[in-house]
Design an enzyme around this catalytic site. Structure first.
Site, mmCIF file in Angstrom:
data_model
loop_
_atom_site.group_PDB
_atom_site.id
_atom_site.type_symbol
_atom_site.label_atom_id
_atom_site.label_comp_id
_atom_site.label_asym_id
_atom_site.label_seq_id
_atom_site.Cartn_x
_atom_site.Cartn_y
_atom_site.Cartn_z
ATOM 1 N N GLY A 227 69.620 11.864 42.837
ATOM 2 C CA GLY A 227 69.258 12.988 43.695
ATOM 3 C C GLY A 227 67.807 13.348 43.523
ATOM 4 O O GLY A 227 66.982 12.524 43.094
ATOM 5 N N SER A 228 67.479 14.576 43.832
ATOM 6 C CA SER A 228 66.088 15.019 43.814
ATOM 7 C C SER A 228 65.560 15.165 42.392
ATOM 8 O O SER A 228 66.335 15.354 41.439
ATOM 9 C CB SER A 228 65.956 16.361 44.538
ATOM 10 O OG SER A 228 66.557 17.395 43.765
ATOM 11 N N GLU A 247 68.333 8.735 38.444
ATOM 12 C CA GLU A 247 67.698 7.976 39.534
ATOM 13 C C GLU A 247 67.263 9.016 40.552
ATOM 14 O O GLU A 247 68.080 9.522 41.319
ATOM 15 C CB GLU A 247 68.704 6.972 40.115
ATOM 16 C CG GLU A 247 68.061 5.903 40.980
ATOM 17 C CD GLU A 247 67.948 6.327 42.425
ATOM 18 O OE1 GLU A 247 66.831 6.754 42.825
ATOM 19 O OE2 GLU A 247 68.940 6.251 43.139
ATOM 20 N N LEU A 248 65.965 9.341 40.517
ATOM 21 C CA LEU A 248 65.471 10.497 41.252
ATOM 22 C C LEU A 248 64.653 10.070 42.469
ATOM 23 O O LEU A 248 64.704 8.931 42.905
ATOM 24 C CB LEU A 248 64.657 11.382 40.308
ATOM 25 C CG LEU A 248 65.398 11.802 39.028
ATOM 26 C CD1 LEU A 248 64.515 12.673 38.154
ATOM 27 C CD2 LEU A 248 66.706 12.513 39.343
ATOM 28 N N CYS A 281 65.431 7.006 49.128
ATOM 29 C CA CYS A 281 64.353 7.319 48.184
ATOM 30 C C CYS A 281 63.313 6.213 48.093
ATOM 31 O O CYS A 281 62.227 6.438 47.555
ATOM 32 C CB CYS A 281 64.925 7.630 46.803
ATOM 33 S SG CYS A 281 66.060 6.392 46.184
ATOM 34 N N GLU A 376 58.602 13.968 48.394
ATOM 35 C CA GLU A 376 59.517 13.058 49.075
ATOM 36 C C GLU A 376 59.998 13.709 50.360
ATOM 37 O O GLU A 376 60.645 14.753 50.336
ATOM 38 C CB GLU A 376 60.718 12.757 48.172
ATOM 39 C CG GLU A 376 61.732 11.818 48.800
ATOM 40 C CD GLU A 376 62.873 11.513 47.850
ATOM 41 O OE1 GLU A 376 63.294 10.348 47.795
ATOM 42 O OE2 GLU A 376 63.348 12.449 47.164
#
Length: 473
Positions: A227-228, A247-248, A281, A376
């Protein structure tokens, strides 16, 4: 789909359900069960109760569970594709890719079960170790909590569930509130295979408080989150000292060298910038191009924009569809407007001709200090900036606080290896989109793009610990 939530050996009833909405027209897809903090704690209790049994589950049973889920999913491929389109609003072409990649992830994790082993260690490097026998094995870390994003709900869940089961860990997955249905169905298939205890695969829905109850429980072994960056940082703080795999986000860059195949680079920006409507992403967000080819590249890029089909995500030709909700749409349009006010130039402006869909947008001459460049965007917007040379290009890319994937287009082998050496990212891709990901490769970032690696082999390593054995015969 079953009612309730898969907690413990069965499905527990819930007091509340929530509407799942098709982003394209606002129609109701279905109603999903809403979990609570109490149910989250119950799930942890149930996972702990079967953790020992799961750790002792033989390799053939863990592999059978994963391959059974793989075969069941493959038999219902079209059902899952349609469900993903409806709950995410993502184009059908991207949902087909997501299901195919989920199948690869399950099969690869099943194969990795056979490779979960240790090594012997020479303990006699010091005289005190003479006569000792040493070896290490890998043991399950314990209960794994997997929290996933809305954009690839099925695939992201598989990247939490499959490595955990392969490692011998019970897993509790929490999907994004907007997109729980495909994950619920995947968990149902896994539990129906019956090769591992049912409570080894559980799912809890709910809000931030539910997630906090899961990650703050000191009894769990690891948290894996996609996520963020802001949410990932909060999870890392709340979970400490529990291990986290994060996992950003990212603002993936694509560098165009002066010697690049410009046609291929322009194709890559269109292909890599607008898939999943930009809600990925590692979709192309920043394009850094050498000044010598800037004008030619922009002409090629602008000429291709008319070929990107916008509209109903159920149609196979659609490439850009609505974002997950109107809040996301307003944010993206606001960021574009702010960039223009700061001096950026619209090459192709955003419009909303069909059900609020943002059309593919290109911004040129985007300065630092604006959100569309620094953060992002998670929407169909690509920013282009010219630089004097490759040294400046690499420095520009590295100034970002993110570092997930970067790609470089060049005909020079020297430039390719310089990029691999100098760019600060978890992955450097040469002459392909930064969004390329094979699900068996190590995947993850540096800096604010996260910590740890996904991909079944590498996630299994994250979900296991080494246990050293020292024996004096």
């Amino acid at each position: 789909m079953r009612e309730g939530l898969p907690i413990g050996a069965g499905w527990l009833p819930v007091e509340e359900t929530a509407e799942v909405v098709f982003p394209y027209d606002g129609s109701t897809v279905g109603r999903a069960p809403v979990g609570t903090v109490e149910l989250a704690r119950r799930a942890v209790d149930e996972a702990l109760a079967v953790a020992g049994e799961m750790a002792r589950t033989p390799s053939h049973a863990r592999r059978a569970a994963l391959m059974g889920a793989h075969d069941a999913l493959r038999a219902r491929t079209e059902d899952f594709e349609r469900l993903l389109v409806l709950e995410t609003g993502k184009p059908l072409v991207d949902c087909r890719v997501e299901v195919a990649r989920t199948l690869v992830t399950l099969a690869t994790a099943a194969e990795e079960v056979a490779r979960l082993h240790g090594e012997t260690v020479p303990l006699d490097l010091l005289p005190a170790g003479e006569g000792l026998v040493g070896f290490w094995t890998r043991r399950p870390i314990g209960v794994v909590v997997g929290i996933t994003g809305f954009n690839y709900p099925l695939l992201l869940a598989a990247h939490k569930i499959a490595p955990a089961l392969a490692a011998g860990c019970p897993v509790i997955v929490k999907p994004a509130p907007a997109t729980p249905l495909a994950t619920l169905l995947l968990v149902e298939l896994l539990r129906e295979v019956g090769a591992v205890p049912a409570a080894a695969v559980q799912l809890v829905t709910g809000d931030v408080e539910v997630g906090r109850a899961l990650v703050e429980d000191r009894r769990i072994g690891a948290v894996s989150f996609t996520g963020s960056a802001a949410a990932g940082h909060a999870i890392a703080r709340n979970a400490a000292p529990t291990k986290v795999v994060l996992e950003l986000g990212s603002n993936a860059a694509l560098v165009v060298a002066a010697d690049a195949d410009l046609e291929a680079a322009a194709d890559a920006v269109v292909r890599g910038g607008y898939y999943a409507s930009g809600q990925a992403c590692i979709s192309v967000q920043r394009v850094v191009v050498e000044e010598a080819v800037r004008a030619d590249f922009l002409d090629l890029l602008a000429a291709r924009m008319k070929d990107v089909v916008v509209g109903d995500p159920r149609l196979p030709e659609t490439r850009v569809a609505p974002l997950i909700d109107q809040t996301a749409t307003r944010r993206v349009l606001g960021w574009v407007e702010s960039a223009v006010e700061a001096g950026a130039r619209l090459v192709t402006p955003p419009t909303s001709p069909d059900a609020g869909v943002i059309t593919p947008t290109v911004l040129a001459d985007v300065p630092d200090g604006v959100a569309v460049w620094d953060e992002e965007i998670f929407g169909p917007v690509v920013c282009v900036r010219a630089v004097a040379d490759l040294d400046e290009a690499f420095e520009t890319v590295n100034r970002s606080r993110y570092g997930l994937h970067v790609s470089v287009f060049t005909r020079s082998l020297a430039t390719a290896f310089a990029a691999i050496e100098r760019l600060e990212a978890g992955g450097v891709v040469v002459n392909e989109v930064p969004g390329f990901r094979a699900d068996n490769m190590p995947y993850g970032g540096v800096k604010d793009s996260g910590i740890g690696r996904e991909g079944p082999r590498f996630a299994i390593e994250e979900f296991t610990v080494t246990r050293m054995a020292i024996i004096r015969p």
